[in-house]
Design a protein around this motif. Structure first.
Motif, PDB file in Angstrom:
ATOM      1  N   UNK A 182     -24.361   8.287  26.638  1.00 35.01           N
ATOM      2  CA  UNK A 182     -25.328   7.197  27.253  1.00 35.01           C
ATOM      3  C   UNK A 182     -25.857   8.240  28.251  1.00 35.01           C
ATOM      4  N   UNK A 183     -24.816   9.232  29.096  1.00 35.65           N
ATOM      5  CA  UNK A 183     -25.511  10.103  30.340  1.00 35.65           C
ATOM      6  C   UNK A 183     -26.285  11.164  29.316  1.00 35.65           C
ATOM      7  N   UNK A 184     -25.113  12.048  28.178  1.00 37.63           N
ATOM      8  CA  UNK A 184     -25.842  13.277  28.605  1.00 37.63           C
ATOM      9  C   UNK A 184     -26.910  13.160  27.746  1.00 37.63           C
ATOM     10  N   UNK A 194     -36.055  19.098  28.465  1.00 34.16           N
ATOM     11  CA  UNK A 194     -35.940  19.699  27.062  1.00 34.16           C
ATOM     12  C   UNK A 194     -34.882  20.637  26.476  1.00 34.16           C
ATOM     13  N   UNK A 195     -33.793  20.317  27.416  1.00 37.76           N
ATOM     14  CA  UNK A 195     -32.492  21.403  26.442  1.00 37.76           C
ATOM     15  C   UNK A 195     -31.856  20.469  25.475  1.00 37.76           C
ATOM     16  N   UNK A 196     -31.070  21.245  24.867  1.00 37.15           N
ATOM     17  CA  UNK A 196     -30.114  19.976  23.456  1.00 37.15           C
ATOM     18  C   UNK A 196     -28.826  19.572  24.262  1.00 37.15           C
ATOM     19  N   UNK A 214     -31.868  14.840  14.485  1.00 36.71           N
ATOM     20  CA  UNK A 214     -32.642  14.414  15.745  1.00 36.71           C
ATOM     21  C   UNK A 214     -32.125  15.412  17.130  1.00 36.71           C
ATOM     22  N   UNK A 215     -30.245  15.402  17.002  1.00 35.46           N
ATOM     23  CA  UNK A 215     -29.985  16.275  18.464  1.00 35.46           C
ATOM     24  C   UNK A 215     -30.807  17.565  18.123  1.00 35.46           C
ATOM     25  N   UNK A 216     -30.781  18.549  16.715  1.00 38.67           N
ATOM     26  CA  UNK A 216     -31.079  19.755  16.654  1.00 38.67           C
ATOM     27  C   UNK A 216     -32.459  20.004  16.279  1.00 38.67           C
ATOM     28  N   UNK A 217     -32.402  20.108  15.127  1.00 39.56           N
ATOM     29  CA  UNK A 217     -34.008  20.677  14.338  1.00 39.56           C
ATOM     30  C   UNK A 217     -35.335  19.740  15.302  1.00 39.56           C
ATOM     31  N   UNK A 218     -34.938  18.452  15.054  1.00 43.28           N
ATOM     32  CA  UNK A 218     -35.850  17.829  15.515  1.00 43.28           C
ATOM     33  C   UNK A 218     -36.544  18.441  16.912  1.00 43.28           C
ATOM     34  N   UNK A 219     -35.529  19.331  17.751  1.00 41.45           N
ATOM     35  CA  UNK A 219     -35.648  19.298  19.261  1.00 41.45           C
ATOM     36  C   UNK A 219     -37.224  20.537  19.338  1.00 41.45           C
ATOM     37  N   UNK A 220     -37.073  20.891  18.596  1.00 41.94           N
ATOM     38  CA  UNK A 220     -37.973  22.142  18.182  1.00 41.94           C
ATOM     39  C   UNK A 220     -39.323  22.173  17.587  1.00 41.94           C
ATOM     40  N   UNK A 234     -37.030  12.680  27.270  1.00 38.74           N
ATOM     41  CA  UNK A 234     -37.060  14.348  27.416  1.00 38.74           C
ATOM     42  C   UNK A 234     -38.885  13.997  28.311  1.00 38.74           C
ATOM     43  N   UNK A 235     -39.247  15.079  28.899  1.00 41.48           N
ATOM     44  CA  UNK A 235     -40.353  15.257  29.695  1.00 41.48           C
ATOM     45  C   UNK A 235     -40.802  16.611  30.118  1.00 41.48           C
ATOM     46  N   UNK A 236     -41.907  16.926  29.506  1.00 42.54           N
ATOM     47  CA  UNK A 236     -42.277  18.093  29.497  1.00 42.54           C
ATOM     48  C   UNK A 236     -42.154  18.538  30.584  1.00 42.54           C
ATOM     49  N   UNK A 237     -42.087  19.815  31.244  1.00 42.40           N
ATOM     50  CA  UNK A 237     -41.712  20.433  32.081  1.00 42.40           C
ATOM     51  C   UNK A 237     -42.903  20.956  32.834  1.00 42.40           C
ATOM     52  N   UNK A 238     -43.943  21.576  31.493  1.00 42.74           N
ATOM     53  CA  UNK A 238     -45.888  22.024  31.697  1.00 42.74           C
ATOM     54  C   UNK A 238     -46.085  20.926  32.812  1.00 42.74           C
ATOM     55  N   UNK A 239     -45.613  19.534  31.998  1.00 45.34           N
ATOM     56  CA  UNK A 239     -46.501  18.411  32.775  1.00 45.34           C
ATOM     57  C   UNK A 239     -46.538  17.459  33.928  1.00 45.34           C
TER      58      UNK A 239
END
Length: 381
Positions: A182-184, A194-196, A214-220, A234-239
């Motif tokens: 839960x923490x990670x 946005x990091x894995x 979902x914890x790997x390829x789906x992130x990108x 996850x929150x987009x740092x550009x936003x």
């Protein structure tokens, strides 16, 4: 940190073939009845989502994942708040030392009595609070979460006891792994940017290929069918960026044995993420803030490797549900998109019912199988 590699399709086919033919001396064995199942039948059932009960490569997860994708994404509703006096409570120091979000802002919401830990479902939604607008300096102003615990301090496992077939130590370890998961996936500052979530990936049984996707390829390469938000926040740092260094947390964790002879931890938690727009100066205390509220329900399972196909030292994610409030509707780019007052959503107009994202008295609705639910609205953020 080391990560668990994904299993290739060739290796997966080899594993299924050896399990069915019972020819591998290295692979753990399932009960003999399952070992006699032929590979073709397993793959056909897997494609239909009809793997036999007890096959620990994902029937419960796949069924739940399908339901989770149909969950309403609660949409921001900015209305006239109901004013009510409520004693403010003191905010605890963040469980993560320093300023992990790199803002230089600590937040100044202060009050007197924090809520006691949640041990059972509350009888109703939290009462109305003073309708202050959130700012960078006071990101939880006007929110019931002001009284909630800070970050990981709100994730407190119950005391472990032995469960039939499992020792107290094994149950305690499962509870600790659930907390770490839960923490990670929900609180780690790098994950939120946005990091894995590598620690979570290491905890999940590598046989659960859909979860690791979902914890790997789906992130990108996120999408409607591969949405990492089902498991990670996850929150987009550009936003946007987190306002201050605190995410509020409330929920509870329980455990029990199940009919299959496994022990299952049920974790039901709500996370409140305060954010400001990207580029907001850290010293602009009055800058507008808003909040996204995410509720997650996980069932994390530990099974006997002598009876079930599992990887020792890891856990099996048997169930997962997610509901979010104040994130643009029907967007599947792998990020939550909080909306600020006056923002016009790029998604469709909400047609679903209004709900209170702070209400933890109700069970999460699994929806109707095969029916895409409409976007709803939230009564407050």
């Amino acid at each position: 940190m080391a990560t668990v590699p994904e299993i290739s399709d060739d290796d997966w086919e080899k594993f299924l073939r050896e399990s069915a033919e019972n020819t591998s001396a290295e692979a753990p064995k399932e009960p003999s009845a399952r070992a006699r199942m032929v590979t073709a039948r397993l793959r056909e059932q897997e494609a239909r989502g009809e793997l036999p009960e007890g096959w620990r490569t994902g029937p419960a997860w796949r069924d739940t994942e399908a339901r989770a994708r149909k969950r309403r994404r609660l949409w921001t509703f900015v209305g006239v708040p109901v004013a009510a006096a409520l004693a403010f409570v003191a905010m605890k120091p963040s469980v993560i030392p320093g300023d992990p979000f790199g803002t230089g802002s600590t937040g100044t919401d202060v009050a007197a009595t924090p809520l006691p830990p949640e041990t059972a479902a509350p009888s109703g939604a939290p009462g109305a609070v003073d309708p202050d607008a959130p700012t960078q300096a006071r990101p939880f102003a006007g929110s019931p979460a002001l009284q909630w615990a800070d970050g990981a301090a709100g994730i407190v496992p119950p005391p472990a006891t032995a469960v039939k077939g499992f020792t107290k130590t094994q149950v305690k370890d499962l509870l600790a792994k659930t907390r770490a998961l839960l923490i990670d996936t929900n609180l780690d500052p790098a994950t939120l940017r946005g990091a894995r979530p590598d620690a979570a990936s290491k905890l999940i049984d590598p046989l659960q290929k859909d979860v690791h996707r979902l914890l790997g390829p789906a992130l990108s390469k996120p999408g409607k069918k591969d949405d990492p938000l089902l498991l990670t926040s996850r929150f987009d740092p550009a936003e946007v960026r987190i306002a201050g260094n605190v995410v509020k947390t409330r929920g509870r964790m329980t455990f029990a044995g199940d009919k299959d002879g496994s022990v299952v931890v049920r974790a039901d938690y709500t996370f409140v993420y305060p954010v400001v727009r990207a580029g907001t100066p850290a010293d602009d205390k009055d800058a507008e803030a808003t909040r996204t509220i995410v509720r997650r329900l996980l069932e994390v399972q530990l099974s006997d490797p002598a009876r079930f196909q599992v990887t020792p030292g890891t856990v099996f994610l048997a169930q997962n549900q997610m509901e979010s409030g104040n994130s643009t509707c029907d967007v599947y780019d792998g990020w939550f998109h909080p909306e600020f007052v006056g923002d016009r959503s790029s998604g469709p107009a909400p047609s679903g019912p209004e709900e209170d994202p702070y209400d933890r008295s109700k069970e999460l609705d699994t929806g109707t199988p095969g029916v895409e639910e409409p976007c709803g609205t939230v009564s407050r953020v």
